[in-house]
Structure formats: C-alpha cells, structure tokens
Design a protein around this motif. Structure first.
Motif, PDB file in Angstrom:
ATOM      1  N   MET A 101      44.736  55.705  57.709  1.00  0.00           N
ATOM      2  CA  MET A 101      45.368  57.022  57.697  1.00  0.00           C
ATOM      3  C   MET A 101      44.382  58.082  57.232  1.00  0.00           C
ATOM      4  SD  MET A 101      48.933  55.788  55.898  1.00  0.00           S
ATOM      5  CE  MET A 101      48.113  55.057  54.476  1.00  0.00           C
ATOM      6  N   ARG A 102      44.480  59.285  57.806  1.00  0.00           N
ATOM      7  CA  ARG A 102      43.694  60.432  57.347  1.00  0.00           C
ATOM      8  C   ARG A 102      44.663  61.592  57.119  1.00  0.00           C
ATOM      9  NH1 ARG A 102      40.010  62.534  61.267  1.00  0.00           N
ATOM     10  NH2 ARG A 102      41.123  61.504  62.958  1.00  0.00           N
ATOM     11  N   SER A 103      44.355  62.426  56.127  1.00  0.00           N
ATOM     12  CA  SER A 103      45.241  63.557  55.842  1.00  0.00           C
ATOM     13  C   SER A 103      44.462  64.801  55.441  1.00  0.00           C
ATOM     14  CB  SER A 103      46.234  63.196  54.739  1.00  0.00           C
ATOM     15  OG  SER A 103      45.564  63.118  53.501  1.00  0.00           O
ATOM     16  N   GLN A 104      45.193  65.911  55.462  1.00  0.00           N
ATOM     17  CA  GLN A 104      44.663  67.216  55.071  1.00  0.00           C
ATOM     18  C   GLN A 104      44.588  67.335  53.544  1.00  0.00           C
ATOM     19  OE1 GLN A 104      47.355  70.332  56.161  1.00  0.00           O
ATOM     20  NE2 GLN A 104      45.872  71.957  55.817  1.00  0.00           N
ATOM     21  N   PHE A 105      45.620  66.839  52.861  1.00  0.00           N
ATOM     22  CA  PHE A 105      45.701  66.909  51.395  1.00  0.00           C
ATOM     23  C   PHE A 105      45.895  65.511  50.828  1.00  0.00           C
ATOM     24  CE2 PHE A 105      47.808  70.832  52.966  1.00  0.00           C
ATOM     25  CZ  PHE A 105      46.857  71.743  52.554  1.00  0.00           C
ATOM     26  N   CYS A 106      45.428  65.304  49.598  1.00  0.00           N
ATOM     27  CA  CYS A 106      45.550  63.991  48.967  1.00  0.00           C
ATOM     28  C   CYS A 106      45.622  64.140  47.446  1.00  0.00           C
ATOM     29  CB  CYS A 106      44.357  63.122  49.357  1.00  0.00           C
ATOM     30  SG  CYS A 106      44.543  61.398  48.885  1.00  0.00           S
ATOM     31  N   ASP A 107      46.588  63.452  46.849  1.00  0.00           N
ATOM     32  CA  ASP A 107      46.716  63.393  45.395  1.00  0.00           C
ATOM     33  C   ASP A 107      46.520  61.958  44.934  1.00  0.00           C
ATOM     34  OD1 ASP A 107      47.411  66.073  45.476  1.00  0.00           O
ATOM     35  OD2 ASP A 107      49.539  65.727  45.104  1.00  0.00           O
ATOM     36  N   ILE A 108      45.861  61.778  43.785  1.00  0.00           N
ATOM     37  CA  ILE A 108      45.681  60.451  43.193  1.00  0.00           C
ATOM     38  C   ILE A 108      46.903  60.145  42.341  1.00  0.00           C
ATOM     39  CG2 ILE A 108      44.276  59.016  41.683  1.00  0.00           C
ATOM     40  CD1 ILE A 108      41.908  60.890  42.344  1.00  0.00           C
ATOM     41  N   VAL A 109      47.457  58.941  42.513  1.00  0.00           N
ATOM     42  CA  VAL A 109      48.611  58.516  41.735  1.00  0.00           C
ATOM     43  C   VAL A 109      48.186  57.638  40.567  1.00  0.00           C
ATOM     44  CG1 VAL A 109      50.795  57.243  41.802  1.00  0.00           C
ATOM     45  CG2 VAL A 109      50.117  58.674  43.746  1.00  0.00           C
ATOM     46  N   ALA A 110      47.341  56.624  40.830  1.00  0.00           N
ATOM     47  CA  ALA A 110      46.903  55.685  39.797  1.00  0.00           C
ATOM     48  C   ALA A 110      45.616  55.017  40.245  1.00  0.00           C
ATOM     49  CB  ALA A 110      47.982  54.630  39.544  1.00  0.00           C
ATOM     50  N   VAL A 111      44.868  54.470  39.276  1.00  0.00           N
ATOM     51  CA  VAL A 111      43.586  53.826  39.564  1.00  0.00           C
ATOM     52  C   VAL A 111      43.504  52.511  38.783  1.00  0.00           C
ATOM     53  CG1 VAL A 111      41.073  54.019  39.378  1.00  0.00           C
ATOM     54  CG2 VAL A 111      42.435  56.024  39.981  1.00  0.00           C
ATOM     55  N   ALA A 112      42.934  51.483  39.424  1.00  0.00           N
ATOM     56  CA  ALA A 112      42.704  50.194  38.763  1.00  0.00           C
ATOM     57  C   ALA A 112      41.232  49.821  38.878  1.00  0.00           C
ATOM     58  CB  ALA A 112      43.565  49.106  39.398  1.00  0.00           C
ATOM     59  N   VAL A 113      40.669  49.360  37.783  1.00  0.00           N
ATOM     60  CA  VAL A 113      39.310  48.828  37.750  1.00  0.00           C
ATOM     61  C   VAL A 113      39.452  47.341  37.462  1.00  0.00           C
ATOM     62  CG1 VAL A 113      37.094  48.885  36.565  1.00  0.00           C
ATOM     63  CG2 VAL A 113      38.378  51.013  36.907  1.00  0.00           C
ATOM     64  N   ILE A 114      39.004  46.489  38.384  1.00  0.00           N
ATOM     65  CA  ILE A 114      39.161  45.039  38.250  1.00  0.00           C
ATOM     66  C   ILE A 114      37.772  44.428  38.073  1.00  0.00           C
ATOM     67  CG2 ILE A 114      40.107  42.941  39.286  1.00  0.00           C
ATOM     68  CD1 ILE A 114      41.944  44.848  40.947  1.00  0.00           C
ATOM     69  N   GLN A 115      37.436  44.111  36.813  1.00  0.00           N
ATOM     70  CA  GLN A 115      36.084  43.678  36.456  1.00  0.00           C
ATOM     71  C   GLN A 115      35.653  42.424  37.203  1.00  0.00           C
ATOM     72  OE1 GLN A 115      34.389  45.855  35.090  1.00  0.00           O
ATOM     73  NE2 GLN A 115      34.932  46.365  32.989  1.00  0.00           N
ATOM     74  N   SER A 116      36.544  41.460  37.404  1.00  0.00           N
ATOM     75  CA  SER A 116      36.148  40.203  38.048  1.00  0.00           C
ATOM     76  C   SER A 116      35.653  40.441  39.480  1.00  0.00           C
ATOM     77  CB  SER A 116      37.301  39.205  38.052  1.00  0.00           C
ATOM     78  OG  SER A 116      38.406  39.725  38.775  1.00  0.00           O
ATOM     79  N   ILE A 117      36.236  41.424  40.163  1.00  0.00           N
ATOM     80  CA  ILE A 117      35.769  41.745  41.517  1.00  0.00           C
ATOM     81  C   ILE A 117      34.376  42.351  41.450  1.00  0.00           C
ATOM     82  CG2 ILE A 117      36.141  43.274  43.499  1.00  0.00           C
ATOM     83  CD1 ILE A 117      39.124  42.812  43.132  1.00  0.00           C
ATOM     84  N   LEU A 118      34.149  43.226  40.469  1.00  0.00           N
ATOM     85  CA  LEU A 118      32.830  43.853  40.330  1.00  0.00           C
ATOM     86  C   LEU A 118      31.765  42.796  40.060  1.00  0.00           C
ATOM     87  CD1 LEU A 118      33.747  46.996  38.194  1.00  0.00           C
ATOM     88  CD2 LEU A 118      33.603  46.794  40.682  1.00  0.00           C
ATOM     89  N   VAL A 119      32.041  41.864  39.147  1.00  0.00           N
ATOM     90  CA  VAL A 119      31.082  40.815  38.803  1.00  0.00           C
ATOM     91  C   VAL A 119      30.844  39.903  40.002  1.00  0.00           C
ATOM     92  CG1 VAL A 119      30.739  38.756  37.372  1.00  0.00           C
ATOM     93  CG2 VAL A 119      31.590  40.876  36.350  1.00  0.00           C
ATOM     94  N   LYS A 120      31.913  39.472  40.658  1.00  0.00           N
ATOM     95  CA  LYS A 120      31.794  38.543  41.785  1.00  0.00           C
ATOM     96  C   LYS A 120      30.921  39.110  42.894  1.00  0.00           C
ATOM     97  CE  LYS A 120      34.515  35.762  44.960  1.00  0.00           C
ATOM     98  NZ  LYS A 120      35.840  35.331  45.364  1.00  0.00           N
ATOM     99  N   TYR A 121      30.987  40.416  43.107  1.00  0.00           N
ATOM    100  CA  TYR A 121      30.228  41.018  44.196  1.00  0.00           C
ATOM    101  C   TYR A 121      28.983  41.762  43.716  1.00  0.00           C
ATOM    102  CZ  TYR A 121      34.041  39.327  46.875  1.00  0.00           C
ATOM    103  OH  TYR A 121      34.944  38.474  47.435  1.00  0.00           O
TER     104      TYR A 121
END
Length: 161
Positions: A101-121
């Motif tokens: 999907m693409r849009s004209q406007f966008c608001d952030i609702v929430a964010v997750a940082v998942i350390q195990s994914i960062l380490v694995k990759y």
C-alpha cells in the motif's frame, strides 16, 4: 512538489498497515529507502515527479504492508531497517496487486524493536536509551523485546481485528 488538491470523502478513512524504519541513535526514525525522517503524526508524501502523490505512474508515497508478518520479513531481509511498526495510511491511496500500500499521509501508531532478529541477521542491537529517546521524541508506544513472536510484539496489540 505536492499541490493542495481536494481529498475525497473515501480518502479520509484510514487503512491500517505495517512497515519498517531505521532507528537513529538520536531516537528519530528514518525511512530505510528514502532519507525521510518521520514524525509521529501528519507525515505528508512529497514528490518531484508528480503533483499529487501517490500516483499509479510513480513510486512515491508512504509504503506499508497489510500483514505484520510481511513487515517482519522485510525487517529480516533489509539491511537498512532495525525496527518495525504499525501505521495508519490516509488521504490518496494506491494498493498494488501484491497488496503493498502507498498513501499521501501516514501516522505512526506503535514501534517494536526485536533484538533477536537484529542479532540473527547481523544488525547492531539497539540500546534501551535509544528506544527511550524515541519514546520521548515521538510520544508513542515503543517496546524493546529480546525475542518476540509477531503476536507478542507491540504492533500486534494494536491490530484492528
């Protein structure tokens, strides 16, 4: 440059989606593809090629995916992303055949940082202080997980289902 073309009534309703960003050490979120720094609310797409982003003839606009698991896959595969989140897309919208999907406007609702994914990759882990700065700057729910499944991540908790 964008013009102030009227927005149609059907464009006022929001579509819920998921996307990735790069969390800067300053706590700001940056697009992994463009150099756009995000704010929590009222992000407005701009394009040098078309007057009213997004258009079918262009690649402009704010991108999101309809499923959290698709955004997690992008996070795993994209070396420039280190966090994933939920967004609301509104205004002019374009949905591709592959459901991107693409849009004209966008608001952030929430964010997750998942350390195990960062380490694995092979991505650098993020510090609690970076995440804390992001919470303060953006004023939204930001969670830091050592490990998490999509249903455990904060973005899943704000799903419209």
């Amino acid at each position: 440059m964008s013009t102030n073309a009227p927005v149609k009534r059907e464009e006022l309703s929001a579509i819920f989606g998921y996307r990735t960003w790069h969390l800067e050490p300053t706590g700001m979120l940056r697009s992994p593809v463009m150099q756009h720094l995000w704010t929590t609310r009222g992000n407005v797409a701009d394009c040098a090629s078309c007057a009213n982003p997004p258009s079918r003839e262009c690649v402009c606009g704010f991108y999101a995916l309809p499923q959290f698991t698709s955004a997690l896959d992008w996070l795993r595969e994209n070396t420039r992303s280190n966090c994933v989140g939920a967004v609301l897309l509104y205004g002019r919208r374009y949905v591709h055949e592959d459901e991107v999907m693409r849009s004209q406007f966008c608001d952030i609702v929430a964010v997750a940082v998942i350390q195990s994914i960062l380490v694995k990759y092979g991505k650098p882990m993020l510090t609690e202080s970076s995440v804390h700065r992001m919470r303060e700057l953006l004023g939204i729910n930001v969670e830091l997980f050592e490990e998490a499944t999509p249903t455990e991540a904060v973005c899943g908790s704000v799903s419209p289902q």
